[in-house]
Each structure stands twice: as C-alpha cells, then as structure tokens.
Design a protein around this motif. Structure first.
Motif, mmCIF file in Angstrom:
data_model
loop_
_atom_site.group_PDB
_atom_site.id
_atom_site.type_symbol
_atom_site.label_atom_id
_atom_site.label_comp_id
_atom_site.label_asym_id
_atom_site.label_seq_id
_atom_site.Cartn_x
_atom_site.Cartn_y
_atom_site.Cartn_z
ATOM 1 N N ILE A 152 0.343 8.789 -3.165
ATOM 2 C CA ILE A 152 0.828 8.575 -1.799
ATOM 3 C C ILE A 152 2.079 9.421 -1.563
ATOM 4 N N GLU A 153 2.160 10.021 -0.391
ATOM 5 C CA GLU A 153 3.312 10.858 -0.035
ATOM 6 C C GLU A 153 4.451 9.972 0.478
ATOM 7 N N PHE A 154 5.588 10.015 -0.212
ATOM 8 C CA PHE A 154 6.748 9.204 0.160
ATOM 9 C C PHE A 154 7.859 10.085 0.734
ATOM 10 N N SER A 155 8.524 9.579 1.780
ATOM 11 C CA SER A 155 9.725 10.235 2.310
ATOM 12 C C SER A 155 10.841 9.195 2.401
ATOM 13 N N TYR A 156 12.078 9.669 2.265
ATOM 14 C CA TYR A 156 13.216 8.749 2.220
ATOM 15 C C TYR A 156 14.403 9.359 2.963
ATOM 16 N N HIS A 157 14.988 8.583 3.889
ATOM 17 C CA HIS A 157 16.139 9.046 4.668
ATOM 18 C C HIS A 157 17.136 7.895 4.820
ATOM 19 N N VAL A 174 12.252 -4.728 -0.963
ATOM 20 C CA VAL A 174 11.661 -3.408 -0.704
ATOM 21 C C VAL A 174 10.649 -3.062 -1.792
ATOM 22 N N GLN A 175 10.978 -3.382 -3.030
ATOM 23 C CA GLN A 175 10.067 -3.142 -4.148
ATOM 24 C C GLN A 175 8.738 -3.867 -3.928
ATOM 25 N N GLU A 176 8.811 -5.141 -3.536
ATOM 26 C CA GLU A 176 7.610 -5.943 -3.301
ATOM 27 C C GLU A 176 6.787 -5.376 -2.145
ATOM 28 N N LEU A 177 7.463 -4.981 -1.065
ATOM 29 C CA LEU A 177 6.766 -4.442 0.102
ATOM 30 C C LEU A 177 6.083 -3.113 -0.219
ATOM 31 N N VAL A 178 6.773 -2.254 -0.956
ATOM 32 C CA VAL A 178 6.188 -0.960 -1.333
ATOM 33 C C VAL A 178 4.973 -1.168 -2.238
ATOM 34 N N GLN A 179 5.077 -2.114 -3.182
ATOM 35 C CA GLN A 179 3.937 -2.410 -4.054
ATOM 36 C C GLN A 179 2.754 -2.942 -3.242
ATOM 37 N N ASN A 180 3.039 -3.779 -2.235
ATOM 38 C CA ASN A 180 1.970 -4.284 -1.362
ATOM 39 C C ASN A 180 1.281 -3.149 -0.611
ATOM 40 N N ILE A 181 2.086 -2.193 -0.128
ATOM 41 C CA ILE A 181 1.527 -1.045 0.593
ATOM 42 C C ILE A 181 0.630 -0.229 -0.328
ATOM 43 N N ILE A 182 1.111 0.043 -1.541
ATOM 44 C CA ILE A 182 0.336 0.842 -2.500
ATOM 45 C C ILE A 182 -0.985 0.157 -2.843
ATOM 46 N N LYS A 183 -0.942 -1.170 -3.024
ATOM 47 C CA LYS A 183 -2.131 -1.904 -3.470
ATOM 48 C C LYS A 183 -3.120 -2.200 -2.349
ATOM 49 N N HIS A 184 -2.610 -2.518 -1.147
ATOM 50 C CA HIS A 184 -3.485 -3.120 -0.137
ATOM 51 C C HIS A 184 -3.655 -2.331 1.163
ATOM 52 N N SER A 230 -4.110 1.057 1.807
ATOM 53 C CA SER A 230 -4.885 2.311 1.836
ATOM 54 C C SER A 230 -4.126 3.416 2.568
ATOM 55 N N ALA A 231 -2.816 3.398 2.465
ATOM 56 C CA ALA A 231 -1.983 4.398 3.148
ATOM 57 C C ALA A 231 -1.935 5.691 2.349
ATOM 58 N N SER A 232 -1.733 6.802 3.063
ATOM 59 C CA SER A 232 -1.540 8.099 2.404
ATOM 60 C C SER A 232 -0.099 8.590 2.565
ATOM 61 N N LYS A 233 0.633 7.971 3.514
ATOM 62 C CA LYS A 233 2.031 8.344 3.742
ATOM 63 C C LYS A 233 2.883 7.093 3.934
ATOM 64 N N LEU A 259 13.860 0.225 7.279
ATOM 65 C CA LEU A 259 12.557 0.418 7.914
ATOM 66 C C LEU A 259 11.579 1.029 6.916
ATOM 67 N N ILE A 260 10.439 0.367 6.741
ATOM 68 C CA ILE A 260 9.377 0.879 5.871
ATOM 69 C C ILE A 260 8.139 1.088 6.732
ATOM 70 N N SER A 261 7.693 2.332 6.850
ATOM 71 C CA SER A 261 6.542 2.661 7.695
ATOM 72 C C SER A 261 5.433 3.271 6.852
ATOM 73 N N ASP A 262 4.193 2.992 7.235
ATOM 74 C CA ASP A 262 3.052 3.600 6.549
ATOM 75 C C ASP A 262 1.910 3.793 7.532
ATOM 76 N N ASN A 263 0.934 4.603 7.150
ATOM 77 C CA ASN A 263 -0.216 4.874 8.019
ATOM 78 C C ASN A 263 -1.468 4.150 7.529
ATOM 79 N N GLY A 264 -1.264 2.988 6.889
ATOM 80 C CA GLY A 264 -2.382 2.231 6.334
ATOM 81 C C GLY A 264 -2.921 1.172 7.275
ATOM 82 N N VAL A 265 -3.753 0.288 6.717
ATOM 83 C CA VAL A 265 -4.440 -0.725 7.527
ATOM 84 C C VAL A 265 -3.575 -1.950 7.780
ATOM 85 N N GLY A 266 -2.489 -2.112 7.004
ATOM 86 C CA GLY A 266 -1.587 -3.245 7.221
ATOM 87 C C GLY A 266 -2.074 -4.513 6.557
#
Length: 254
Positions: free
Chosen positions: A136-141, A161-171, A173-176, A191-198
């Motif tokens: 997954i492509e990660f960006s940080y600002h 944040v660790q828990e939320l990022v792990q949830n995004i990676i696992k569930h 299907s985000a690429s960014k 703010l944590i944003s992704d292009n996945g299904v949520g």
C-alpha cells in the motif's frame, strides 16, 4: 402547629438527605461499572493483540527459522560447494526477512523513545516501518507543533493510529493511505484517509455494537478526552481524531 411544622421540616430534610445519598451511591456504582467495562474492553483487545503477535511469530518467524535449520543440515551433509553456497544465500535471505518481521513486531509492542521524541517523529518512524511490510502506498504530512503532549497522551494517540492503520491494511482493500497531523493553537487533528471500502465505525453511544478493535479505540480516546469522527464517501474514507490541549484549557479557565 409549630411542632408539626418542625416535624414536617425534619422529615423532609431526612428524605432529601436519603435521596442525595442514594443518588451518590448509584452514581458511584454506575461509574465503577463503566470503568470495569472500559477496562474489560482494553484487556480483551490487548489479549487479542498478544494472540495476533504469537500467531505471527509462529506462522512467520518460527517457520522461517525451521527453514534455516534445514539449510544448515544441507550444508552439513553435502560437500558440493555450489550447494553450500546456495544454502548460505538462502539462509542470509531468510535471516534478513526474519529480522524485518521481528523489527515490525517489536515496534508494535513498544515503540521506542515515546517519552523523548515528538509525536510527528514517532509517526514518521511508524509509517516508514509500515511501508516495508505492505504494498500500500503511504503518505505522511504534518504542520508545526503548537503545544507539548504528555507521554501517556502520545502513547494512546500512537496506539489508536496504529490500530486504525492495521484495520485499513487488513479490511479496507485500499491502495493508498495518507496520515496528516494538523496542529492548531490548542488542538491537534489527526486525519487518516484511504481509498478503500471502509468499515463500520459507529461511536455514537457506549451501547452501540462495535468490533473489539473499534471498541478499544473508543475506550482509549475517552481516557484523554479525544473525539473520533469517520467520514465515508463513495471511493474514500477519512478518519479524524480531535485532541484538545487540556492544560491550556485549564489555565484559560482560571
């Protein structure tokens, strides 16, 4: 009439005192029950996290170390130089992979320098580490910090944040995925944003049916009086964590 009024006033006072005592007792019982529920959620989440780490150690590191043992047996049994060289190459490759896995796991267990490092530096190290273990492509600002955060608050925000990022990676299907830290005068917005299904993140009430991961996040954020908001759109999700500087609020209210 005087004595009757005195008796009625005394009885009324006793009733009021009894009601107040009963109310305080029930309020205390409710607070204790609520505290036990939050503690139970956190303990269950930590138990699941330990089980997850044990599973990753068993399925990942232990399996690869078994391969190393097999390659060592090949080196011992075979005299052919090419076979030994190939076995050593595989041992080096597997050992490096084991090192990376253990590095990620150890960071998740106890992120180093929480006390001495700024929150933006801690998240920078975390994102750099995550990049090594996912496609997954990660960006940080982040913007410049406007106030100091206590060690406990930093640790809780990091864990959330660790828990939320792990949830995004696992569930999801985000690429960014993007992580932003926005500092205001007496407020920090993460703010944590992704292009996945949520996923479901209904935090409207303590009685809402939530997964243990999200329940744990909810309980942790309550410890530092932080708020959580989830905005879901067609092709994106944004999670906002809103933390106010309590020290600054206290000094302004004096």
């Amino acid at each position: 009439m005087f004595w009757l009024g005195t008796i009625l006033a005394t009885v009324l006072s006793c009733v009021v005192i009894a009601v107040v005592i009963l109310y305080q007792k029930r309020l205390k019982e409710y607070q204790i029950t609520l505290l036990k529920q939050r503690l139970s959620i956190i303990l269950e989440a930590e138990h699941k996290e330990r089980a997850r780490i044990a599973r990753e150690l068993h399925d990942g590191v232990c399996s690869e170390l078994l391969c190393v043992i097999n390659y060592l047996q090949i080196i011992k049994l075979y005299q052919d130089k090419k076979t030994k060289k190939d076995a050593l190459k595989q041992i080096k490759k597997i050992s490096l992979n084991c090192y990376k896995q253990l590095q990620v796991l150890s960071y998740h267990l106890a992120p180093p320098h929480i006390k001495d490092n700024a929150l933006e530096c801690i998240f920078s190290d975390f994102i750099n580490l995550i990049k090594k273990s996912t496609t997954i492509e990660f960006s940080y600002h982040y913007t410049d910090a406007s106030f100091q955060i206590k060690e406990k608050e930093k640790l809780i925000l990091y864990r959330v944040v660790q828990e939320l990022v792990q949830n995004i990676i696992k569930h999801s299907s985000a690429s960014k995925v993007s992580l932003k830290l926005v500092w205001e005068q007496d407020k920090l917005i993460i703010l944590i944003s992704d292009n996945g299904v949520g996923y479901d993140s209904d935090f409207k009430s303590d009685n809402a049916k939530k997964g243990i991961g999200l329940s744990n996040i909810h309980a942790r954020l309550k410890e530092i009086n932080a708020r959580f908001k989830h905005i879901r759109e067609d092709n994106s999700n944004t999670i906002g964590i809103y933390f106010e500087n309590q020290d600054n609020k206290s000094s302004n209210s004096r």
